[in-house]
Design a protein around this motif. Structure first.
Motif, PDB file in Angstrom:
ATOM      1  N   ILE A   1      -9.694  13.068 -20.240  1.00  0.00           N
ATOM      2  CA  ILE A   1      -8.329  12.570 -20.099  1.00  0.00           C
ATOM      3  C   ILE A   1      -7.621  12.461 -21.453  1.00  0.00           C
ATOM      4  O   ILE A   1      -6.417  12.710 -21.562  1.00  0.00           O
ATOM      5  N   GLU A   2      -8.377  12.111 -22.495  1.00  0.00           N
ATOM      6  CA  GLU A   2      -7.741  12.007 -23.808  1.00  0.00           C
ATOM      7  C   GLU A   2      -7.178  13.363 -24.269  1.00  0.00           C
ATOM      8  O   GLU A   2      -6.181  13.427 -24.996  1.00  0.00           O
ATOM      9  N   ASN A   3      -7.812  14.455 -23.822  1.00  0.00           N
ATOM     10  CA  ASN A   3      -7.286  15.786 -24.156  1.00  0.00           C
ATOM     11  C   ASN A   3      -5.997  16.068 -23.388  1.00  0.00           C
ATOM     12  O   ASN A   3      -5.031  16.619 -23.935  1.00  0.00           O
ATOM     13  N   PHE A   4      -5.998  15.684 -22.110  1.00  0.00           N
ATOM     14  CA  PHE A   4      -4.762  15.836 -21.336  1.00  0.00           C
ATOM     15  C   PHE A   4      -3.644  14.989 -21.941  1.00  0.00           C
ATOM     16  O   PHE A   4      -2.473  15.395 -21.951  1.00  0.00           O
ATOM     17  N   MET A   5      -3.999  13.813 -22.437  1.00  0.00           N
ATOM     18  CA  MET A   5      -2.998  12.950 -23.063  1.00  0.00           C
ATOM     19  C   MET A   5      -2.405  13.631 -24.287  1.00  0.00           C
ATOM     20  O   MET A   5      -1.178  13.592 -24.518  1.00  0.00           O
ATOM     21  N   ALA A   6      -3.254  14.297 -25.071  1.00  0.00           N
ATOM     22  CA  ALA A   6      -2.785  14.969 -26.293  1.00  0.00           C
ATOM     23  C   ALA A   6      -1.824  16.108 -25.956  1.00  0.00           C
ATOM     24  O   ALA A   6      -0.775  16.253 -26.598  1.00  0.00           O
ATOM     25  N   ILE A   7      -2.154  16.904 -24.952  1.00  0.00           N
ATOM     26  CA  ILE A   7      -1.268  18.038 -24.643  1.00  0.00           C
ATOM     27  C   ILE A   7       0.011  17.555 -23.962  1.00  0.00           C
ATOM     28  O   ILE A   7       1.079  18.136 -24.161  1.00  0.00           O
ATOM     29  N   THR A   8      -0.094  16.487 -23.179  1.00  0.00           N
ATOM     30  CA  THR A   8       1.101  15.937 -22.543  1.00  0.00           C
ATOM     31  C   THR A   8       2.066  15.407 -23.600  1.00  0.00           C
ATOM     32  O   THR A   8       3.281  15.641 -23.536  1.00  0.00           O
ATOM     33  N   THR A   9       1.532  14.710 -24.584  1.00  0.00           N
ATOM     34  CA  THR A   9       2.363  14.195 -25.687  1.00  0.00           C
ATOM     35  C   THR A   9       3.051  15.337 -26.405  1.00  0.00           C
ATOM     36  O   THR A   9       4.255  15.286 -26.696  1.00  0.00           O
ATOM     37  N   PHE A  10       2.307  16.403 -26.695  1.00  0.00           N
ATOM     38  CA  PHE A  10       2.879  17.566 -27.388  1.00  0.00           C
ATOM     39  C   PHE A  10       4.014  18.175 -26.568  1.00  0.00           C
ATOM     40  O   PHE A  10       5.097  18.462 -27.110  1.00  0.00           O
ATOM     41  N   ILE A  11       3.770  18.397 -25.282  1.00  0.00           N
ATOM     42  CA  ILE A  11       4.776  19.035 -24.421  1.00  0.00           C
ATOM     43  C   ILE A  11       6.060  18.201 -24.377  1.00  0.00           C
ATOM     44  O   ILE A  11       7.172  18.722 -24.507  1.00  0.00           O
ATOM     45  N   ARG A  12       5.900  16.893 -24.216  1.00  0.00           N
ATOM     46  CA  ARG A  12       7.068  16.030 -24.099  1.00  0.00           C
ATOM     47  C   ARG A  12       7.818  15.919 -25.431  1.00  0.00           C
ATOM     48  O   ARG A  12       9.046  15.808 -25.446  1.00  0.00           O
ATOM     49  N   GLU A  13       7.090  15.978 -26.525  1.00  0.00           N
ATOM     50  CA  GLU A  13       7.753  15.955 -27.835  1.00  0.00           C
ATOM     51  C   GLU A  13       8.604  17.202 -28.054  1.00  0.00           C
ATOM     52  O   GLU A  13       9.558  17.183 -28.831  1.00  0.00           O
TER      53      GLU A  13
ATOM     54  N   GLY B   1      10.386  18.496 -25.740  1.00  0.00           N
ATOM     55  CA  GLY B   1      11.556  18.418 -24.883  1.00  0.00           C
ATOM     56  C   GLY B   1      11.358  18.835 -23.449  1.00  0.00           C
ATOM     57  O   GLY B   1      12.330  18.916 -22.684  1.00  0.00           O
ATOM     58  N   LEU B   2      10.122  19.095 -23.039  1.00  0.00           N
ATOM     59  CA  LEU B   2       9.850  19.447 -21.655  1.00  0.00           C
ATOM     60  C   LEU B   2       9.276  18.246 -20.911  1.00  0.00           C
ATOM     61  O   LEU B   2       8.607  17.398 -21.510  1.00  0.00           O
ATOM     62  N   GLU B   3       9.525  18.194 -19.626  1.00  0.00           N
ATOM     63  CA  GLU B   3       8.939  17.158 -18.790  1.00  0.00           C
ATOM     64  C   GLU B   3       7.531  17.573 -18.368  1.00  0.00           C
ATOM     65  O   GLU B   3       7.162  18.760 -18.445  1.00  0.00           O
ATOM     66  N   THR B   4       6.733  16.621 -17.910  1.00  0.00           N
ATOM     67  CA  THR B   4       5.400  16.910 -17.372  1.00  0.00           C
ATOM     68  C   THR B   4       5.284  16.253 -15.994  1.00  0.00           C
ATOM     69  O   THR B   4       5.694  15.107 -15.800  1.00  0.00           O
ATOM     70  N   VAL B   5       4.724  17.024 -15.050  1.00  0.00           N
ATOM     71  CA  VAL B   5       4.574  16.561 -13.669  1.00  0.00           C
ATOM     72  C   VAL B   5       3.109  16.672 -13.283  1.00  0.00           C
ATOM     73  O   VAL B   5       2.494  17.742 -13.453  1.00  0.00           O
ATOM     74  N   LEU B   6       2.539  15.585 -12.782  1.00  0.00           N
ATOM     75  CA  LEU B   6       1.121  15.538 -12.443  1.00  0.00           C
ATOM     76  C   LEU B   6       0.914  15.833 -10.965  1.00  0.00           C
ATOM     77  O   LEU B   6       1.594  15.269 -10.103  1.00  0.00           O
ATOM     78  N   LEU B   7      -0.071  16.696 -10.680  1.00  0.00           N
ATOM     79  CA  LEU B   7      -0.368  17.111  -9.310  1.00  0.00           C
ATOM     80  C   LEU B   7      -1.835  16.868  -8.978  1.00  0.00           C
ATOM     81  O   LEU B   7      -2.669  16.747  -9.865  1.00  0.00           O
ATOM     82  N   GLY B   8      -2.146  16.880  -7.690  1.00  0.00           N
ATOM     83  CA  GLY B   8      -3.541  16.796  -7.247  1.00  0.00           C
ATOM     84  C   GLY B   8      -3.790  15.569  -6.395  1.00  0.00           C
ATOM     85  O   GLY B   8      -3.243  14.498  -6.660  1.00  0.00           O
TER      86      GLY B   8
ATOM     87  N   TYR C   1      -3.149   6.756 -16.463  1.00  0.00           N
ATOM     88  CA  TYR C   1      -1.883   6.824 -17.189  1.00  0.00           C
ATOM     89  C   TYR C   1      -1.881   8.074 -18.051  1.00  0.00           C
ATOM     90  O   TYR C   1      -2.845   8.367 -18.741  1.00  0.00           O
ATOM     91  N   LEU C   2      -0.798   8.830 -17.987  1.00  0.00           N
ATOM     92  CA  LEU C   2      -0.672  10.027 -18.809  1.00  0.00           C
ATOM     93  C   LEU C   2       0.759  10.093 -19.334  1.00  0.00           C
ATOM     94  O   LEU C   2       1.575  10.906 -18.906  1.00  0.00           O
ATOM     95  N   GLY C   3       1.053   9.187 -20.230  1.00  0.00           N
ATOM     96  CA  GLY C   3       2.374   9.153 -20.834  1.00  0.00           C
ATOM     97  C   GLY C   3       3.455   8.850 -19.812  1.00  0.00           C
ATOM     98  O   GLY C   3       3.255   8.118 -18.850  1.00  0.00           O
ATOM     99  N   GLU C   4       4.618   9.438 -20.027  1.00  0.00           N
ATOM    100  CA  GLU C   4       5.764   9.217 -19.125  1.00  0.00           C
ATOM    101  C   GLU C   4       5.865  10.326 -18.085  1.00  0.00           C
ATOM    102  O   GLU C   4       6.943  10.601 -17.564  1.00  0.00           O
ATOM    103  N   SER C   5       4.759  10.969 -17.774  1.00  0.00           N
ATOM    104  CA  SER C   5       4.765  12.046 -16.787  1.00  0.00           C
ATOM    105  C   SER C   5       5.199  11.543 -15.418  1.00  0.00           C
ATOM    106  O   SER C   5       4.940  10.387 -15.054  1.00  0.00           O
ATOM    107  N   LEU C   6       5.847  12.409 -14.654  1.00  0.00           N
ATOM    108  CA  LEU C   6       6.142  12.115 -13.255  1.00  0.00           C
ATOM    109  C   LEU C   6       4.843  12.295 -12.476  1.00  0.00           C
ATOM    110  O   LEU C   6       4.328  13.406 -12.362  1.00  0.00           O
ATOM    111  N   ASN C   7       4.307  11.213 -11.970  1.00  0.00           N
ATOM    112  CA  ASN C   7       3.001  11.235 -11.315  1.00  0.00           C
ATOM    113  C   ASN C   7       3.183  11.439  -9.810  1.00  0.00           C
ATOM    114  O   ASN C   7       3.570  10.515  -9.090  1.00  0.00           O
ATOM    115  N   LEU C   8       2.900  12.652  -9.337  1.00  0.00           N
ATOM    116  CA  LEU C   8       2.997  12.973  -7.905  1.00  0.00           C
ATOM    117  C   LEU C   8       1.617  13.195  -7.296  1.00  0.00           C
ATOM    118  O   LEU C   8       1.505  13.777  -6.218  1.00  0.00           O
ATOM    119  N   MET C   9       0.577  12.729  -7.974  1.00  0.00           N
ATOM    120  CA  MET C   9      -0.776  12.910  -7.448  1.00  0.00           C
ATOM    121  C   MET C   9      -0.934  12.153  -6.134  1.00  0.00           C
ATOM    122  O   MET C   9      -0.630  10.963  -6.033  1.00  0.00           O
TER     123      MET C   9
END
Length: 333
Positions: A197-209, A211-218, A228-236
Motif C-alpha cells: 500500500i505504501e507504494n500505491f500511496m507514493a504513485i497516487t501522490t505523484f499523480i495528484r501532484e 494535476g490528475l485525479e485518482t479513482v480507486l476500484l475493486g 486510505y490512499l490520499g484524496e482519491s475518489l474511493n469507489l471500491m
C-alpha cells in the motif's frame, strides 16, 4: 474428430471474471469456424454481466452449487452436442456426462472419467497467453486449430443507466467523468498478488501532484479497515461490473495487480500498468497497451504453489520509482 457443421456448443468457464473476459477471443474464433453453431457459455453468477449480450454468444447460463441443483443445470445443458470445458471444475464435466452430451473435452485433472476427450495439462502453460492456452485445450482435445486474434478480447459495454450511476458517484466526490484521472485497483483476489500500500500511496501522490485525479476500484478493497490512499475518489465496492468498465474506459491509465481490471482494460483498448509477482507475465499480462512489471525470482511465478511463502518479495521488489517512471512516460507528465 469434430465434423458437425451447425453444432450446439457448450463452453464451461466457471472461473474468475478475468478468465471469462480472456475467453472471448476463443469464443469468437469458434463462431468464425462454426458460423451456424448455437453457442452457450456457462459461467459463475458474478461473471454473467461481463459477457451477456455479446453478439457472438447465443446464451449465457450460470451455475453455483450453493444455489442451483444438479437437476436444474442438467435440464439447461441437455441437447448440446459438445462440451468444451475451459475450466477445471469437476462438476462441469459431471453435469455434461449426466446430460448425455456426446462429445466432452477439457483438462483431465480428477474428472477424466466424465470426459470423452480429456487432455493433460500443457507443461508450457506459463509461457502461453491465457487465450492461447484456452485455444490449445480445444486443439488438443478436438483437433480444431482456431485462428485467435487477441485484439478480440471483449467485455459487455455499459448501458445508459450504468453511466448515469457512475456520473452520480463521481459528482458526489466532486468529479466529472471527463476530468482526467487515473484508475487504480489496489487489491487483487489474493493477498500474495497485492503490491504494498505504501507504494500505491507514493504513485497516487505523484499523480495528484501532476494535476490528475485518482479513482480507486475493486470489490475486495471495500473490506479493508481504515484504508486510505490520499484524496482519491474511493469507489471500491460501489460499482457493478459494467460501471467499472465505464470508469476504466474513460481513464487515462489503469494501474493494477494481476486481476480482472487489467483484462477489462485490455478489452477496452486502454493503457495499463500491470504488477505481477506470483503470476506469469507471459500468461497474464495484457497484449497491446500494457507495461508489465515483475521481478525475476527463482521461486516464481509460483501461482500459489509456494504455500509456505509469507513474504511476497516478488511484489515488494517492484519499486514505486519504476512505476512512477512508467507513468511519466505513458502520460507524458
Amino acid at each position: 474428430m469434430f465434423s458437425l457443421t451447425s453444432p450446439k456448443i457448450l463452453i464451461g468457464i466457471r472461473l474468475g471474471i478475468g478468465d471469462v473476459i480472456l475467453s472471448t477471443p476463443v469464443i469468437q474464433a469458434l463462431r468464425r469456424r462454426f458460423p451456424d453453431a448455437y453457442i452457450t457459455v456457462e459461467v459463475s453468477p458474478n461473471a454473467r454481466e461481463a459477457i451477456e449480450g455479446l453478439p457472438f454468444i447465443d446464451q449465457v447460463i450460470t451455475y453455483q452449487k450453493e444455489i442451483d441443483s444438479t437437476w436444474s443445470i442438467i435440464k439447461k445443458i441437455r441437447g448440446n452436442d459438445v462440451l468444451i470445458a475451459l475450466d477445471q471444475r469437476y462438476r462441469t464435466a459431471v453435469h455434461a456426462f449426466l446430460a448425455r452430451i456426446p462429445i466432452r473435452t477439457g483438462l483431465r485433472t480428477t474428472r477424466g472419467f466424465f470426459l470423452t476427450h480429456p487432455v493433460e495439462e500443457n507443461q508450457e502453460a506459463e509461457n502461453m497467453y491465457q487465450t492461447d492456452y484456452f485455444a490449445d485445450i480445444i486443439h488438443r482435445g478436438l483437433g480444431i486449430k482456431l485462428e485467435i486474434d487477441n485484439k478480440d478480447i471483449t467485455v459487455a459495454r455499459p448501458t445508459d443507466e450504468h453511466k448515469r450511476r457512475v456520473d452520480k458517484l463521481f459528482a458526489a466526490g466532486g468529479l466529472t467523468i471527463d476530468k482526467p484521472y487515473v484508475a487504480i485497483s489496489p487489491f487483487t483476489s489474493w493477498d500474495m498478488k497485492d503490491w504494498p500500500i505504501e507504494n500505491f500511496m507514493a504513485i497516487t501522490t505523484f499523480i495528484r501532484e501532476k494535476g490528475l485525479e485518482t479513482v480507486l476500484l475493486g470489490d475486495r478493497g471495500a473490506k479493508k479497515d481504515n484504508f486510505y490512499l490520499g484524496e482519491s475518489l474511493n469507489l471500491m465496492g460501489k460499482t457493478a461490473l459494467r460501471e467499472t468498465a465505464y470508469i476504466i474506459e474513460n481513464a487515462q491509465l489503469l494501474i493494477s495487480g494481476c486481476g480482472m481490471p487489467i483484462h477489462m482494460a485490455a478489452a477496452l483498448g486502454k493503457q495499463v500498468i500491470s504488477l505481477h509477482g506470483p503470476t506469469s507475465v507471459k500468461r497474464w499480462a495484457p497484449r497491446g497497451k500494457c507495461t508489465p512489471f515483475s521481478v525475476n525470482l527463482t521461486c516464481g511465478p509460483c501461482l500459489g504453489k509456494q504455500v509456505e511463502c509469507l513474504d511476497n518479495q516478488c511484489m515488494k521488489r517492484i519499486s514505486d520509482e519504476q512505476v512512477i517512471d512508467a507513468i511519466r512516460q505513458i502520460l507524458q507528465i
